[in-house]
Design a protein around this motif. Structure first.
Motif, PDB file in Angstrom:
ATOM      1  N   ASN A  21       0.839  -1.211   0.000  1.00 58.18           N
ATOM      2  CA  ASN A  21       0.000   0.000   0.000  1.00 58.18           C
ATOM      3  C   ASN A  21       0.868   1.252   0.000  1.00 58.18           C
ATOM      4  O   ASN A  21       0.594   2.213  -0.717  1.00 58.18           O
ATOM      5  CB  ASN A  21      -0.920   0.023   1.227  1.00 58.18           C
ATOM      6  N   HIS A  22       1.909   1.233   0.818  1.00 58.76           N
ATOM      7  CA  HIS A  22       2.820   2.375   0.914  1.00 58.76           C
ATOM      8  C   HIS A  22       3.450   2.672  -0.446  1.00 58.76           C
ATOM      9  O   HIS A  22       3.527   3.828  -0.879  1.00 58.76           O
ATOM     10  CB  HIS A  22       3.890   2.078   1.972  1.00 58.76           C
ATOM     11  N   GLU A  23       3.887   1.620  -1.144  1.00 61.03           N
ATOM     12  CA  GLU A  23       4.477   1.794  -2.472  1.00 61.03           C
ATOM     13  C   GLU A  23       3.451   2.401  -3.438  1.00 61.03           C
ATOM     14  O   GLU A  23       3.777   3.258  -4.253  1.00 61.03           O
ATOM     15  CB  GLU A  23       4.969   0.447  -3.021  1.00 61.03           C
ATOM     16  N   GLY A  24       2.215   1.967  -3.325  1.00 63.31           N
ATOM     17  CA  GLY A  24       1.158   2.523  -4.165  1.00 63.31           C
ATOM     18  C   GLY A  24       0.945   4.005  -3.900  1.00 63.31           C
ATOM     19  O   GLY A  24       0.745   4.799  -4.832  1.00 63.31           O
ATOM     20  N   TYR A  25       0.998   4.397  -2.624  1.00 57.77           N
ATOM     21  CA  TYR A  25       0.848   5.811  -2.277  1.00 57.77           C
ATOM     22  C   TYR A  25       2.000   6.641  -2.833  1.00 57.77           C
ATOM     23  O   TYR A  25       1.799   7.783  -3.274  1.00 57.77           O
ATOM     24  CB  TYR A  25       0.745   6.000  -0.759  1.00 57.77           C
ATOM     25  N   LEU A  26       3.198   6.073  -2.821  1.00 60.44           N
ATOM     26  CA  LEU A  26       4.338   6.797  -3.383  1.00 60.44           C
ATOM     27  C   LEU A  26       4.149   7.031  -4.884  1.00 60.44           C
ATOM     28  O   LEU A  26       4.442   8.115  -5.403  1.00 60.44           O
ATOM     29  CB  LEU A  26       5.640   6.031  -3.127  1.00 60.44           C
ATOM     30  N   LYS A  27       3.647   6.027  -5.584  1.00 61.25           N
ATOM     31  CA  LYS A  27       3.401   6.180  -7.021  1.00 61.25           C
ATOM     32  C   LYS A  27       2.304   7.216  -7.269  1.00 61.25           C
ATOM     33  O   LYS A  27       2.401   8.024  -8.198  1.00 61.25           O
ATOM     34  CB  LYS A  27       3.023   4.840  -7.632  1.00 61.25           C
ATOM     35  N   SER A  28       1.274   7.201  -6.434  1.00 63.19           N
ATOM     36  CA  SER A  28       0.201   8.188  -6.564  1.00 63.19           C
ATOM     37  C   SER A  28       0.730   9.597  -6.331  1.00 63.19           C
ATOM     38  O   SER A  28       0.314  10.553  -7.001  1.00 63.19           O
ATOM     39  CB  SER A  28      -0.919   7.896  -5.565  1.00 63.19           C
ATOM     40  N   LEU A  30       3.667  10.681  -7.049  1.00 59.48           N
ATOM     41  CA  LEU A  30       4.371  11.129  -8.259  1.00 59.48           C
ATOM     42  C   LEU A  30       3.377  11.613  -9.308  1.00 59.48           C
ATOM     43  O   LEU A  30       3.630  12.600 -10.009  1.00 59.48           O
ATOM     44  CB  LEU A  30       5.229   9.996  -8.820  1.00 59.48           C
ATOM     45  N   ALA A  31       2.238  10.935  -9.397  1.00 58.50           N
ATOM     46  CA  ALA A  31       1.209  11.354 -10.354  1.00 58.50           C
ATOM     47  C   ALA A  31       0.661  12.734  -9.981  1.00 58.50           C
ATOM     48  O   ALA A  31       0.442  13.590 -10.861  1.00 58.50           O
ATOM     49  CB  ALA A  31       0.092  10.331 -10.421  1.00 58.50           C
ATOM     50  N   VAL A  32       0.436  12.955  -8.682  1.00 57.90           N
ATOM     51  CA  VAL A  32      -0.053  14.259  -8.213  1.00 57.90           C
ATOM     52  C   VAL A  32       0.983  15.338  -8.500  1.00 57.90           C
ATOM     53  O   VAL A  32       0.640  16.463  -8.908  1.00 57.90           O
ATOM     54  CB  VAL A  32      -0.396  14.206  -6.704  1.00 57.90           C
ATOM     55  N   GLN A  33       2.243  14.993  -8.333  1.00 54.22           N
ATOM     56  CA  GLN A  33       3.307  15.960  -8.600  1.00 54.22           C
ATOM     57  C   GLN A  33       3.260  16.394 -10.066  1.00 54.22           C
ATOM     58  O   GLN A  33       3.389  17.576 -10.374  1.00 54.22           O
ATOM     59  CB  GLN A  33       4.674  15.352  -8.275  1.00 54.22           C
ATOM     60  N   ASP A  34       3.058  15.442 -10.961  1.00 52.21           N
ATOM     61  CA  ASP A  34       2.978  15.780 -12.389  1.00 52.21           C
ATOM     62  C   ASP A  34       1.770  16.664 -12.681  1.00 52.21           C
ATOM     63  O   ASP A  34       1.853  17.612 -13.470  1.00 52.21           O
ATOM     64  CB  ASP A  34       2.923  14.506 -13.235  1.00 52.21           C
ATOM     65  N   GLU A  35       0.634  16.372 -12.039  1.00 54.88           N
ATOM     66  CA  GLU A  35      -0.560  17.192 -12.236  1.00 54.88           C
ATOM     67  C   GLU A  35      -0.345  18.607 -11.716  1.00 54.88           C
ATOM     68  O   GLU A  35      -0.743  19.586 -12.363  1.00 54.88           O
ATOM     69  CB  GLU A  35      -1.767  16.561 -11.536  1.00 54.88           C
ATOM     70  N   LEU A  36       0.267  18.727 -10.539  1.00 57.75           N
ATOM     71  CA  LEU A  36       0.541  20.059  -9.979  1.00 57.75           C
ATOM     72  C   LEU A  36       1.449  20.861 -10.900  1.00 57.75           C
ATOM     73  O   LEU A  36       1.248  22.061 -11.104  1.00 57.75           O
ATOM     74  CB  LEU A  36       1.175  19.939  -8.596  1.00 57.75           C
ATOM     75  N   ALA A  37       2.453  20.205 -11.450  1.00 54.23           N
ATOM     76  CA  ALA A  37       3.383  20.908 -12.342  1.00 54.23           C
ATOM     77  C   ALA A  37       2.647  21.475 -13.544  1.00 54.23           C
ATOM     78  O   ALA A  37       2.989  22.551 -14.049  1.00 54.23           O
ATOM     79  CB  ALA A  37       4.483  19.957 -12.791  1.00 54.23           C
ATOM     80  N   ALA A  38       1.607  20.794 -13.987  1.00 54.28           N
ATOM     81  CA  ALA A  38       0.850  21.274 -15.142  1.00 54.28           C
ATOM     82  C   ALA A  38      -0.011  22.485 -14.792  1.00 54.28           C
ATOM     83  O   ALA A  38      -0.281  23.332 -15.648  1.00 54.28           O
ATOM     84  CB  ALA A  38      -0.030  20.152 -15.684  1.00 54.28           C
ATOM     85  N   TYR A  39      -0.447  22.613 -13.540  1.00 45.77           N
ATOM     86  CA  TYR A  39      -1.365  23.685 -13.155  1.00 45.77           C
ATOM     87  C   TYR A  39      -0.702  24.890 -12.512  1.00 45.77           C
ATOM     88  O   TYR A  39      -1.236  25.993 -12.551  1.00 45.77           O
ATOM     89  CB  TYR A  39      -2.441  23.146 -12.204  1.00 45.77           C
ATOM     90  N   VAL A  40       0.438  24.713 -11.872  1.00 49.07           N
ATOM     91  CA  VAL A  40       1.089  25.834 -11.188  1.00 49.07           C
ATOM     92  C   VAL A  40       1.822  26.675 -12.232  1.00 49.07           C
ATOM     93  O   VAL A  40       2.659  26.174 -12.976  1.00 49.07           O
ATOM     94  CB  VAL A  40       2.063  25.328 -10.103  1.00 49.07           C
ATOM     95  N   GLN A  41       1.485  27.960 -12.265  1.00 48.36           N
ATOM     96  CA  GLN A  41       2.047  28.857 -13.273  1.00 48.36           C
ATOM     97  C   GLN A  41       3.317  29.554 -12.794  1.00 48.36           C
ATOM     98  O   GLN A  41       4.141  29.937 -13.604  1.00 48.36           O
ATOM     99  CB  GLN A  41       0.998  29.907 -13.671  1.00 48.36           C
TER     100      GLN A  41
END
Length: 123
Positions: A21-28, A30-41
């Motif tokens: 589960n912990h490994e899954g949260y770490l992967k999630s 990273l996905a959130v980090q990519d989404e944030l990078a797309a939205y933060v100007q």
């Protein structure tokens, strides 16, 4: 320390699921980090968010490695205890089978049945 392999091994397996589960949260994350990078100007804010998330991910990976070591230790200990218990039980059974159960069953031996001591005068 008393340890029961019937407790240690299932606990290690349960911990293994939690580590998954912990490994899954770490992967999630990273996905959130990519989404944030797309939205933060703002470049400054984007860099700070990326650094914070990278630090969190690094700490999470270190925790994951420590969990893995703990799980392996629990599993190995449980298996070793189980094997040791079986070996000790076999030795006891072998001793009883050969008459080494604390009673004198051979006639004419030099152990006095009344005292349990060895009679050295008759040897």
């Amino acid at each position: 320390m008393e340890a029961d392999p019937e407790v240690l091994i299932p606990a290690a397996k349960s911990a293994l699921g939690l580590q998954g589960n912990h490994e899954g949260y770490l992967k999630s994350m990273l996905a959130v980090q990519d989404e944030l990078a797309a939205y933060v100007q703002s470049p400054g804010a984007g860099n700070q968010i990326a650094q914070a998330m990278n630090s969190a991910h690094t700490a999470g990976k270190q925790l994951s490695q420590l969990l893995q070591e703990i799980i392996e230790t629990l599993q190995d200990t449980g298996i070793k205890i189980d094997v040791s218990d079986m070996e000790n039980a076999a030795q006891l059974q072998n001793a009883n089978a050969w008459g080494l159960d604390g009673t004198s069953s051979v006639s004419g031996d030099s152990i006095s049945p009344s005292t349990g001591r060895v009679n050295l005068t008759g040897i």
